[in-house]
Design an enzyme around this catalytic site. Structure first.
Site, mmCIF file in Angstrom:
data_model
loop_
_atom_site.group_PDB
_atom_site.id
_atom_site.type_symbol
_atom_site.label_atom_id
_atom_site.label_comp_id
_atom_site.label_asym_id
_atom_site.label_seq_id
_atom_site.Cartn_x
_atom_site.Cartn_y
_atom_site.Cartn_z
ATOM 1 N N LYS A 69 36.059 -3.480 17.511
ATOM 2 C CA LYS A 69 35.637 -4.607 18.349
ATOM 3 C C LYS A 69 36.257 -5.945 17.926
ATOM 4 O O LYS A 69 36.476 -6.816 18.756
ATOM 5 C CB LYS A 69 34.110 -4.727 18.363
ATOM 6 N N ASN A 90 34.162 -5.800 23.453
ATOM 7 C CA ASN A 90 33.854 -4.381 23.699
ATOM 8 C C ASN A 90 34.433 -3.896 25.022
ATOM 9 O O ASN A 90 34.282 -2.735 25.382
ATOM 10 C CB ASN A 90 32.341 -4.128 23.663
ATOM 11 N N ASP A 105 28.222 -6.369 26.280
ATOM 12 C CA ASP A 105 26.911 -5.940 25.743
ATOM 13 C C ASP A 105 25.827 -6.978 26.037
ATOM 14 O O ASP A 105 24.778 -6.669 26.587
ATOM 15 C CB ASP A 105 26.996 -5.737 24.223
ATOM 16 N N GLY A 128 17.243 -8.580 13.976
ATOM 17 C CA GLY A 128 18.608 -8.076 13.804
ATOM 18 C C GLY A 128 19.620 -9.198 13.875
ATOM 19 O O GLY A 128 19.372 -10.262 14.472
ATOM 20 N N ALA A 129 20.752 -8.957 13.209
ATOM 21 C CA ALA A 129 21.827 -9.952 13.203
ATOM 22 C C ALA A 129 23.196 -9.263 13.180
ATOM 23 O O ALA A 129 24.176 -9.846 12.753
ATOM 24 C CB ALA A 129 21.678 -10.877 11.998
ATOM 25 N N GLY A 130 23.248 -8.009 13.642
ATOM 26 C CA GLY A 130 24.508 -7.279 13.711
ATOM 27 C C GLY A 130 25.235 -7.559 15.021
ATOM 28 O O GLY A 130 25.008 -8.582 15.673
ATOM 29 N N GLY A 131 26.112 -6.628 15.401
ATOM 30 C CA GLY A 131 26.934 -6.827 16.599
ATOM 31 C C GLY A 131 26.113 -6.977 17.872
ATOM 32 O O GLY A 131 26.384 -7.866 18.697
ATOM 33 N N ALA A 132 25.102 -6.122 18.048
ATOM 34 C CA ALA A 132 24.297 -6.184 19.271
ATOM 35 C C ALA A 132 23.531 -7.512 19.319
ATOM 36 O O ALA A 132 23.454 -8.171 20.367
ATOM 37 C CB ALA A 132 23.331 -5.007 19.329
ATOM 38 N N GLY A 246 16.474 0.272 26.214
ATOM 39 C CA GLY A 246 17.897 0.069 25.946
ATOM 40 C C GLY A 246 18.821 0.658 26.999
ATOM 41 O O GLY A 246 20.015 0.346 27.020
HETATM 42 P P1 NDP Z 1 24.962 -3.285 13.191
HETATM 43 O O1 NDP Z 1 25.169 -2.263 12.135
HETATM 44 O O2 NDP Z 1 25.996 -4.317 13.422
HETATM 45 O O3 NDP Z 1 23.574 -4.078 12.879
HETATM 46 C C1 NDP Z 1 22.399 -3.365 12.565
HETATM 47 C C2 NDP Z 1 21.231 -4.332 12.455
HETATM 48 O O4 NDP Z 1 20.033 -3.576 12.228
HETATM 49 C C3 NDP Z 1 21.340 -5.301 11.276
HETATM 50 O O5 NDP Z 1 20.736 -6.525 11.626
HETATM 51 C C4 NDP Z 1 20.536 -4.590 10.184
HETATM 52 O O6 NDP Z 1 20.002 -5.475 9.232
HETATM 53 C C5 NDP Z 1 19.405 -4.016 11.017
HETATM 54 N N1 NDP Z 1 18.758 -2.874 10.378
HETATM 55 C C6 NDP Z 1 19.209 -1.594 10.336
HETATM 56 N N2 NDP Z 1 18.328 -0.814 9.688
HETATM 57 C C7 NDP Z 1 17.305 -1.621 9.309
HETATM 58 C C8 NDP Z 1 16.083 -1.404 8.604
HETATM 59 N N3 NDP Z 1 15.743 -0.193 8.158
HETATM 60 N N4 NDP Z 1 15.257 -2.448 8.408
HETATM 61 C C9 NDP Z 1 15.589 -3.692 8.852
HETATM 62 N N5 NDP Z 1 16.731 -3.959 9.524
HETATM 63 C C10 NDP Z 1 17.579 -2.937 9.748
HETATM 64 O O7 NDP Z 1 24.656 -2.451 14.498
HETATM 65 P P2 NDP Z 1 24.783 -2.967 16.031
HETATM 66 O O8 NDP Z 1 24.250 -4.348 16.114
HETATM 67 O O9 NDP Z 1 26.135 -2.685 16.532
HETATM 68 O O10 NDP Z 1 23.800 -1.954 16.777
HETATM 69 C C11 NDP Z 1 22.392 -2.050 16.615
HETATM 70 C C12 NDP Z 1 21.741 -1.107 17.611
HETATM 71 O O11 NDP Z 1 22.013 -1.572 18.924
HETATM 72 C C13 NDP Z 1 22.258 0.336 17.543
HETATM 73 O O12 NDP Z 1 21.137 1.190 17.452
HETATM 74 C C14 NDP Z 1 22.945 0.564 18.873
HETATM 75 O O13 NDP Z 1 22.700 1.852 19.384
HETATM 76 C C15 NDP Z 1 22.266 -0.466 19.757
HETATM 77 N N6 NDP Z 1 23.142 -0.926 20.854
HETATM 78 C C16 NDP Z 1 22.700 -0.709 22.123
HETATM 79 C C17 NDP Z 1 23.460 -1.107 23.185
HETATM 80 C C18 NDP Z 1 22.959 -0.846 24.561
HETATM 81 O O14 NDP Z 1 23.735 -1.022 25.512
HETATM 82 N N7 NDP Z 1 21.706 -0.462 24.744
HETATM 83 C C19 NDP Z 1 24.757 -1.770 23.013
HETATM 84 C C20 NDP Z 1 25.125 -1.986 21.623
HETATM 85 C C21 NDP Z 1 24.325 -1.555 20.588
HETATM 86 P P3 NDP Z 1 20.867 -5.936 7.943
HETATM 87 O O15 NDP Z 1 21.772 -7.052 8.428
HETATM 88 O O16 NDP Z 1 19.847 -6.381 6.983
HETATM 89 O O17 NDP Z 1 21.638 -4.725 7.494
#
Ligand code: NDP
Length: 281
Positions: A69, A90, A105, A128-132, A246
């Site tokens: 990405k 994406n 997204d 959350g603070a990842g890609g989504a 979702g």
């Molecule tokens: P990333 O790996 O970039 O980010 C994951 C996030 O989840 C981080 O903020 C992480 O926190 C947090 N996390 C994971 N496990 C835990 C836990 N046990 N406790 C607390 N925080 C946790 O992933 P993405 O952002 O790319 O994807 C996240 C979700 O979004 C996926 O499940 C994906 O399937 C879904 N998604 C859905 C879409 C849709 O169209 N419906 C599109 C894109 C994604 P930390 O920073 O602390 O690690």
């Protein structure tokens, strides 16, 4: 495939079974388009060649999943507004012979949100603070959300996202560390799970969230597409909240991609039905 076909697809790595293929191809069939959507496993070191190959074969566009990405940006010709803010693409779209990177997204999420509430002037808590989360944060901010509270386990990532939102969009953003069961503050309109908690096979995983702070009138959205009815969706529904699963985000990012590539307004119902068959919703 005959010469009337147009090619689109996904550059993915590793190449897992991809529900998006089934969803997009269902739309192509439904609308009588002789197009194909092909899932390709592209190792990171071959990404440049893959984009060159897509250009050579006249692909109309393609999706990118992790880990492409960000890396794909150096191989394409420009970026849409929100993709430039996020620094992640994406969905690549051929416009006037150039490949432009978009991020659908967050746009897909906002489209789902608009079905139940106008984001303008609302307040949002996002786990959350990842890609989504980044995609949802930027796009809801551009759609007029007034305040976003980013709640994340890792403080660095959470702070970075809140700072990016404050710096590059009109929203007021703050970071709150996620320690223990989170109390959703009074006055919050929208709560979003943008973490991977609850994703198959960890379907019994619950967010650390005080469910007593969810109230009727709130919108609670989960990004997890599999399973669609996560524990959060069920818990929030039991407390009288309006819920979004979702699948809506996934379908809508597909609808937006199809519009970019083909110009058609795809039937979201047909696409959702295909995903429901796959995920057993
Ligand atoms: P990333 O790996 O970039 O980010 C994951 C996030 O989840 C981080 O903020 C992480 O926190 C947090 N996390 C994971 N496990 C835990 C836990 N046990 N406790 C607390 N925080 C946790 O992933 P993405 O952002 O790319 O994807 C996240 C979700 O979004 C996926 O499940 C994906 O399937 C879904 N998604 C859905 C879409 C849709 O169209 N419906 C599109 C894109 C994604 P930390 O920073 O602390 O690690």
């Amino acid at each position: 495939m005959n010469f009337l076909s147009q090619l689109t697809g996904c550059f993915a790595y590793p190449c897992a079974e991809n529900p998006t293929v089934a969803m997009i191809e269902a739309a192509y069939r439904h609308h009588g388009l002789d197009w194909r959507y092909i899932n390709c496993e592209i190792p990171p070191e071959n990404l440049a060649d893959a984009v060159r190959g897509a250009r050579a074969m006249g692909w109309v566009g393609f999706n990118c999943s992790l880990p492409h990405k960000v890396a794909v940006i150096q191989h394409i010709d420009g970026l849409g507004e929100s993709a430039a803010i996020m620094g992640a693409v994406n969905c690549v779209v051929r416009r006037g012979g150039k490949y432009i990177g978009e991020n659908t997204d967050g746009k897909g999420f906002v489209e789902s949100l608009r079905e139940v509430v106008d984001p303008k002037g609302k307040t949002l808590v996002m786990f959350g603070a990842g890609g989504a989360a980044r995609a949802i944060g930027v796009e809801t901010a551009l759609a007029g959300i007034k305040k976003i509270t980013v709640v994340n386990r890792s403080p660095e990532r959470g702070r970075e996202l809140a700072e990016l939102l404050s710096r590059k969009t009109p929203v007021a953003a703050e970071f709150v560390p996620w320690q223990g069961a989170f109390d959703v503050p009074q006055g919050i309109d929208i709560v979003v799970n943008a973490t991977s908690i609850g994703l198959f096979p960890d379907v019994n995983a619950r967010l650390a969230l005080n469910l007593d702070t969810l109230h009727p009138g709130m919108v609670v959205a989960d990004v997890i597409p599999n399973p669609p009815r996560t524990l959060l969706v069920r818990d929030a529904q039991a407390r009288g909240c309006t819920v979004l699963d979702g699948l809506g985000m996934l379908v809508n990012q597909g609808v937006i991609g199809l519009k970019y590539w083909t110009g058609i307004d795809a039937d979201a119902g047909v696409m959702r039905k295909k995903l429901e068959e796959i995920f057993g919703a």
